[in-house]
Scaffold this motif. Structure first.
Motif, short mmCIF file in Angstrom:
data_model
loop_
_atom_site.label_atom_id
_atom_site.label_comp_id
_atom_site.label_asym_id
_atom_site.label_seq_id
_atom_site.Cartn_x
_atom_site.Cartn_y
_atom_site.Cartn_z
N UNK A 148 -39.92 32.55 -75.80
CA UNK A 148 -39.18 33.51 -74.96
C UNK A 148 -38.18 32.78 -74.08
N UNK A 149 -38.62 31.68 -73.46
CA UNK A 149 -37.73 30.93 -72.57
C UNK A 149 -36.58 30.30 -73.34
N UNK A 150 -36.85 29.74 -74.50
CA UNK A 150 -35.80 29.09 -75.28
C UNK A 150 -34.76 30.10 -75.76
N UNK A 151 -35.22 31.24 -76.27
CA UNK A 151 -34.27 32.25 -76.74
C UNK A 151 -33.47 32.84 -75.58
N UNK A 160 -44.14 27.05 -65.14
CA UNK A 160 -43.37 25.83 -64.89
C UNK A 160 -42.42 25.53 -66.03
N UNK A 161 -42.92 25.59 -67.26
CA UNK A 161 -42.09 25.28 -68.43
C UNK A 161 -40.98 26.31 -68.58
N UNK A 162 -41.29 27.58 -68.39
CA UNK A 162 -40.28 28.62 -68.55
C UNK A 162 -39.14 28.46 -67.56
N UNK A 163 -39.46 28.18 -66.30
CA UNK A 163 -38.42 27.98 -65.29
C UNK A 163 -37.57 26.76 -65.61
N UNK A 164 -38.20 25.72 -66.12
CA UNK A 164 -37.44 24.54 -66.49
C UNK A 164 -36.50 24.78 -67.65
N UNK A 165 -36.90 25.62 -68.60
CA UNK A 165 -36.06 25.88 -69.77
C UNK A 165 -34.87 26.77 -69.41
N UNK A 166 -35.13 27.87 -68.71
CA UNK A 166 -34.06 28.85 -68.49
C UNK A 166 -33.15 28.48 -67.33
N UNK A 167 -33.55 27.52 -66.48
CA UNK A 167 -32.74 27.21 -65.31
C UNK A 167 -32.38 25.73 -65.22
N UNK A 168 -33.37 24.87 -65.10
CA UNK A 168 -33.10 23.45 -64.87
C UNK A 168 -32.35 22.80 -66.02
N UNK A 169 -32.65 23.18 -67.26
CA UNK A 169 -32.01 22.54 -68.42
C UNK A 169 -31.07 23.48 -69.16
#
Length: 544
Positions: free
Chosen positions: A106-109, A319-328
């Motif tokens: 979900x985060x990657x897409x 944590x992983x979702x926030x890093x995917x959609x925002x930080x990176x």
């Protein structure tokens, strides 16, 4: 969470197996030692009473009762009941584990398809994944003891950062007599529609791609919740647990050693300690504890060692979702040429890893190359007699002259004899032993290729050639040949017999390097490494 022993099994050495057997944490010993001690204690008490507290007539009565119980132990179908129950429970456990829900897709897409580095774009992406984690947490709160203790109220979810105060107020404003797990997903879909209207999602296709990942995530959580809602019927685990415990309750009497030599049922030796029954107890009770760990497997959402650590999963997903959609998001490394640019690709190894051989795999059929004799340099290609027979049966005529092609045999060094394997003494000995028991090839082909090749494809005397239509049935594996086309072409010399016939077919002579086979498609090169002795015996290989 289940004790992870994979690193201990990195090698298959004997000491590793022993080390695994005698592990304590999460082991069978930890699961059954209390039951085993209680059973041994009860067995010892009965044995002492039988040996020292009963007189001779009472011992005789007790021995007859032992015989009665021992002969009827098979009345309890413990193998079938326990095996079927464990299989059902483990399948149920595997399904729940597979649907716990990782939010990575979900985060990657969302990061890929929902564009915008401004504050609005960041807010949309972060809110979509956070609402999904919020719904997951609400499901876990109702089925997992550890998560319920962490979040006893919704206000604690606000304090943890999974919800905001505005989210909680909106959540409480929605009136429903049922659990509102669906609300967070509904908010995520609404945000996808807003992003589409604002032009941040380019097409309906990309919007549907994100929505499909959210749907899959929600379906898994729904399945987990239904397993908690409808467990296995209570009679099923009751029956199995009762059967196993009754079995070993009867064994307390039936497995006693008979001390009187004149008794009707005697034992070979009076050991005092029932070693074989104890081993049986370890296996069967350990099997049951695997399922009483089936209390872990039947309901893995608790706080035991082998239960799912859903608190870790919630923290990890957020944590992983926030890093995917925002930080990176839209933040990749600077593109530069890799070290293999315009060069061969040969990744490096550490010195320790380079000591081990790399077992390149080219397909199991390539080992058949070793079946071709070393002195064979050419292969003669002829039509198959069965095809000729079918042409005659169905009246198909052909104007093509007889075909016989001689092909140069080019061996690939990768598939040469030995297959690039280190021929140790053990390997050579193993190959010889295997050859002794190898299935011999059929010798049922009796036609002469030379005589056959001089006749036309529609020859009237083709019936003299044995084919699959006769009682002799040749056995074929892969033909011994390498066919390569579109290379150097040479014409065959004309003979006096051929002057009145159609022009002969051209002979293909290959001298240039071979081309690689294109996987799953047509290619200019076809490799068939033969492994059948009939072809080598009956098809005339041209030898130097």
């Amino acid at each position: 969470m289940t004790y992870n022993y994979h690193y201990d099994l990195a090698t298959s050495q004997r000491k590793v197996i022993l080390k695994l057997i005698f592990k304590w944490k999460g082991s069978i010993w930890k699961a059954i030692y209390q039951d085993l001690l209680i059973w041994c204690f009860c067995y010892a008490i009965i044995s002492v009473i039988y040996r020292y507290a009963l007189d001779r007539s009472q011992q005789d009565t007790f021995e007859r009762f032992m015989q009665f119980c021992n002969r009827r132990l098979d009345y309890i179908p413990i193998n079938f009941m326990l095996g079927f129950f464990v299989t059902t429970v483990i399948n149920r456990w595997m399904t729940q584990f597979a649907n716990l829900g990782m939010i990575d897709n979900i985060a990657l897409f969302t990061s890929m398809y929902l564009s915008g580095n401004d504050e609005r774009g960041r807010l949309l992406r972060r809110s979509i994944v956070r609402f999904c984690v919020m719904s997951q947490t609400m499901v876990f709160r109702d089925i997992h003891i550890g998560v319920r203790k962490r979040f006893p109220t919704l206000e604690t979810m606000v304090a943890a950062g999974i919800m905001t105060s505005a989210d909680l107020k909106k959540f409480n404003d929605v009136e429903s007599r049922y659990a509102k797990y669906w609300l967070g997903f509904n908010w995520s879909f609404n945000l996808l529609n807003e992003a589409r209207r604002e032009g941040r999602i380019e097409s309906a296709y990309t919007q549907n791609a994100i929505a499909e990942e959210i749907r899959t995530f929600r379906s898994g959580l729904s399945l987990i919740w239904t397993y908690d809602w409808v467990p296995l019927p209570l009679m099923y685990p009751q029956l199995v647990f009762l059967a196993v415990h009754c079995y070993y309750l009867v064994c307390l009497v039936s497995r006693q050693f008979v001390i009187n030599s004149d008794a009707k049922m005697t034992t070979e030796i009076d050991l005092g300690v029932p070693f074989m029954t104890i081993i049986e107890f370890i296996f069967y009770m350990g099997w049951l504890k695997t399922v009483q760990v089936a209390m872990d497997l039947l309901n893995p959402f608790g706080e035991d060692e082998d239960d799912f650590d859903c608190n870790f999963l919630i923290d990890r997903n957020l944590t992983v979702a926030m890093g995917i959609v925002d930080d990176t998001h839209d933040d990749g490394p600077l593109l530069e040429k890799d070290m293999f640019w315009n060069d061969t690709v040969s990744p490096l190894y550490s010195k320790a890893a380079a000591q081990r051989n790399v077992n390149f795999y080219f397909g199991s059929a390539t080992n058949a190359d070793s079946q071709i004799p070393d002195d064979v340099k050419q292969i003669t290609m002829i039509p198959h007699p069965f095809n000729e027979k079918l042409d005659q049966m169905y009246g198909k005529k052909t104007t093509r002259p007889p075909v016989q092609s001689v092909v140069e045999l080019k061996r690939d060094q990768r598939f040469s004899t030995g297959n690039n394997r280190k021929q140790t003494l053990e390997a050579k000995f193993s190959n010889k032993i295997g050859a002794m028991f190898q299935k011999r090839h059929s010798k049922s082909l009796t036609f002469s290729p030379d005589g056959f090749n001089t006749k036309a494809r529609a020859s009237t005397d083709i019936e003299t050639v044995p084919t699959f239509m006769n009682t002799q049935k040749p056995c074929y594996s892969n033909p011994d040949c390498i066919v390569e086309v579109d290379e150097e072409i040479q014409e065959l010399p004309k003979t006096s017999e051929e002057t009145t016939q159609d022009p002969p077919r051209k002979r293909v002579n290959i001298n240039n390097k071979r081309e690689s086979v294109i996987s799953m498609g047509r290619s200019r090169s076809f490799n068939h490494f033969g492994e059948h002795g009939d072809y080598q015996h009956y098809y005339d290989f041209d030898k130097e």
